[in-house]
Scaffold this motif. Sequence first.
Motif, PDB file in Angstrom:
ATOM      1  N   GLY A  17       0.162 -11.279  -2.663  1.00 57.16           N
ATOM      2  CA  GLY A  17       0.674 -10.055  -2.072  1.00 57.16           C
ATOM      3  C   GLY A  17       1.248  -9.092  -3.096  1.00 57.16           C
ATOM      4  N   ARG A  18       1.718  -7.974  -2.592  1.00 65.46           N
ATOM      5  CA  ARG A  18       2.269  -6.912  -3.425  1.00 65.46           C
ATOM      6  C   ARG A  18       3.554  -6.394  -2.786  1.00 65.46           C
ATOM      7  N   PRO A  19       4.490  -5.963  -3.590  1.00 66.82           N
ATOM      8  CA  PRO A  19       5.765  -5.506  -3.019  1.00 66.82           C
ATOM      9  C   PRO A  19       5.601  -4.190  -2.281  1.00 66.82           C
ATOM     10  N   LEU A  20       6.511  -3.965  -1.339  1.00 67.83           N
ATOM     11  CA  LEU A  20       6.530  -2.705  -0.611  1.00 67.83           C
ATOM     12  C   LEU A  20       7.178  -1.629  -1.466  1.00 67.83           C
ATOM     13  N   GLY A  21       6.551  -0.477  -1.539  1.00 67.37           N
ATOM     14  CA  GLY A  21       7.144   0.666  -2.203  1.00 67.37           C
ATOM     15  C   GLY A  21       7.486   1.730  -1.187  1.00 67.37           C
ATOM     16  N   ALA A  22       7.815   2.905  -1.671  1.00 69.15           N
ATOM     17  CA  ALA A  22       8.184   3.998  -0.765  1.00 69.15           C
ATOM     18  C   ALA A  22       7.036   4.366   0.165  1.00 69.15           C
ATOM     19  N   GLY A  23       5.816   4.229  -0.341  1.00 67.46           N
ATOM     20  CA  GLY A  23       4.659   4.580   0.480  1.00 67.46           C
ATOM     21  C   GLY A  23       3.927   3.377   1.031  1.00 67.46           C
ATOM     22  N   GLY A  24       4.550   2.217   1.006  1.00 67.03           N
ATOM     23  CA  GLY A  24       3.895   0.991   1.462  1.00 67.03           C
ATOM     24  C   GLY A  24       3.343   0.218   0.283  1.00 67.03           C
ATOM     25  N   LYS A  25       2.344  -0.604   0.534  1.00 66.55           N
ATOM     26  CA  LYS A  25       1.774  -1.440  -0.513  1.00 66.55           C
ATOM     27  C   LYS A  25       0.689  -0.694  -1.275  1.00 66.55           C
ATOM     28  N   ASP A  26       0.619  -0.931  -2.576  1.00 61.66           N
ATOM     29  CA  ASP A  26      -0.443  -0.387  -3.423  1.00 61.66           C
ATOM     30  C   ASP A  26      -1.475  -1.483  -3.630  1.00 61.66           C
ATOM     31  N   ALA A  27      -2.600  -1.392  -2.931  1.00 56.66           N
ATOM     32  CA  ALA A  27      -3.614  -2.449  -2.979  1.00 56.66           C
ATOM     33  C   ALA A  27      -4.211  -2.612  -4.365  1.00 56.66           C
ATOM     34  N   ALA A  28      -4.126  -1.578  -5.202  1.00 57.32           N
ATOM     35  CA  ALA A  28      -4.696  -1.662  -6.547  1.00 57.32           C
ATOM     36  C   ALA A  28      -3.761  -2.337  -7.536  1.00 57.32           C
ATOM     37  N   ALA A  29      -2.511  -2.493  -7.152  1.00 59.32           N
ATOM     38  CA  ALA A  29      -1.533  -3.118  -8.047  1.00 59.32           C
ATOM     39  C   ALA A  29      -1.793  -4.622  -8.140  1.00 59.32           C
ATOM     40  N   PRO A  30      -1.421  -5.256  -9.256  1.00 62.29           N
ATOM     41  CA  PRO A  30      -1.612  -6.712  -9.370  1.00 62.29           C
ATOM     42  C   PRO A  30      -0.717  -7.463  -8.384  1.00 62.29           C
ATOM     43  N   GLN A  31      -1.133  -8.654  -8.025  1.00 58.65           N
ATOM     44  CA  GLN A  31      -0.313  -9.484  -7.144  1.00 58.65           C
ATOM     45  C   GLN A  31       0.963  -9.898  -7.864  1.00 58.65           C
ATOM     46  N   VAL A  32       1.962 -10.220  -7.084  1.00 59.86           N
ATOM     47  CA  VAL A  32       3.240 -10.642  -7.654  1.00 59.86           C
ATOM     48  C   VAL A  32       3.534 -12.071  -7.215  1.00 59.86           C
ATOM     49  N   PRO A  33       4.356 -12.796  -7.970  1.00 57.35           N
ATOM     50  CA  PRO A  33       4.783 -14.124  -7.498  1.00 57.35           C
ATOM     51  C   PRO A  33       5.531 -13.984  -6.173  1.00 57.35           C
ATOM     52  N   ILE A  34       5.383 -14.964  -5.312  1.00 63.34           N
ATOM     53  CA  ILE A  34       5.961 -14.814  -3.968  1.00 63.34           C
ATOM     54  C   ILE A  34       7.477 -14.753  -3.983  1.00 63.34           C
TER      55      ILE A  34
END
Length: 610
Positions: A341-358
Amino acid sequence: MSLRNTLSFLLYDWLQVEQLSQRARYADHSRETFEAVFDTCERIAVEKYAPFNRLVDTQEPHFDGEKVVLPQATYEARKAYAESGMLSAAQDYELGGMQLPFVVDSAANTFFAKASISIGSNMLTTGNANLLMAHGTALQKQVFAHNEFNGRFTGTMCLSEPQAGSSLSDVATRAEPDGPDYEADPLGPRYRLRGNKMWISSGDHELSENIVHLVLAKVPDANGKLVPGVKGISLFVVPKKMVDTQGQLTGERNDVVLAGLNHKLGWRGTTNTLLNFGEGKYPVRGAAGAIGYRVGNVGDGLRCMFHMMNEARIAIGMAATMLGFAGYEASLEYAKNRPQGRPLGAGGKDAAAPQVPIIAHADVRRMLLAQKAYTEGALALNLLAARLVDEQHTGDAPSAAEAQLLLEVLTPIAKSWPSEWCLEANSLAIQIHGGYGYTRDFPVEQYWRDNRLNMIHEGTHGIQANDLLGRKVRMQDGAGLKLLTQRMKATAEQAKQWPALADFAGQLTQAWDQVLHTTALAWQWNDANRSLANAVPYMQAFGHVVLAWIWLDVVCAVQTRSDAQLDAAAQGRMACAQFFFHYELPKIGAWLQVVQTGDTTFVDLIEEGF
């Protein structure tokens, strides 16, 4: 934080254990000797226990028709434990002991419990021997207890029966005097026992030269009838193999027979047995009936046995704690290394961003901090209970009396709270692993299975709750409750000096006042059935407030030793306290409400309604 670092803070910074070295019994000890013991125990646990935790779970004990067979790893682990001297660590030098403080002994045993509770740390053996040292004759101590401390013998406690379970008043095992000279036996008044005992941990194996069973049984009256109730119970030491007055095996088996092995959800590496006493398979001296030597007076059995049971209850609380701790460490490691998964930002999730540790996800962090708060809080509680044992035995008269009284009140909590909430920690560890956690590819499912036993044995949750509300908080006109109140108020007053803790101090005081108010209301109906119907919710609330007190006291120690810039470990402990006060302490309102009103919904429902 590692277990070793957590123990160091709790022992030295919080409980001030180094000060025990000023007492005559512990004068030879220092932090250096304590650490040397921890080094040895941690090494044995890492080498002989942890690598085989899964092995003993999958290769369960089995009976080959002659003997119980266990994996070789179990033999090696027990041999290493016995040779380390830990069986007698808290005993006198004259017994080959180290005269360690009990709190240090308890802390040292956490390494084994965390590495493999199923292989075990021989807590029943030391508890058995300690009971005999308190209530046995000089020769019973020498022949049985001393040989348990040196590793030759192992020990059990035989209470439950197939038809009785936890209802010890219904024990039906008979103990009849063995001949007219039964009182002349040097090992103690000699009886023949006949009956069946169930759920006997370590009841049969080949790990030691002999097994020393402590058995509850009833002596018939002059009319041959058993005295009803617990007042008719006596205690007997029944060896698997007969011994002489020097503790040497005579070559004769006692009439104790393995009737079957119980196949369990967890703790699979520990044999659990049904034993038949006196069925005649192994006649002793030409007659059927297991030979047993009475410990204490006739009818004094349950009082004597409580010496071992109370010790075992604290040990079970520690076992539950360490299983929770092991699951926490495993899920923390997994959360740091599992990308998803990816962290939530101001505009939601950035699908192009790398996954993060849970561990970056809020819900995972919630579950991790809950586990940390449960397990480290439970560890502090059980170390406090062990420290009270030391005070009871080596403090001045007023301190010893207070320690005994406080321990009486806290023992049901020291056993039950870790059993419930460190099990919940194990459940959260599975959740963090997701689907993997539900498979045997990861250890967390075994930790949960092993821990599920701890709410049952050495007194179920309901038994502990009835003991707390029905006896402990009322004994000596509430003296134990008043003492605990004093301790909590002292912690709250200390905490007020730090702005970060002042609100917690007020919350603790308010929560404890609710418990005290509820305690008084619980007995307003003069109806024990109604008062005790909600004993478990009462105990849950009581335990949660005790843990809030523990955490507040612990972070007072954090504030005392730390500067304004708290290190990572200190920040972790502060977060645990904050989590407990924000997320856990508010739960007590619902629990106490049903106690205050005497709600009897489930009591009143007709049986067919279920």
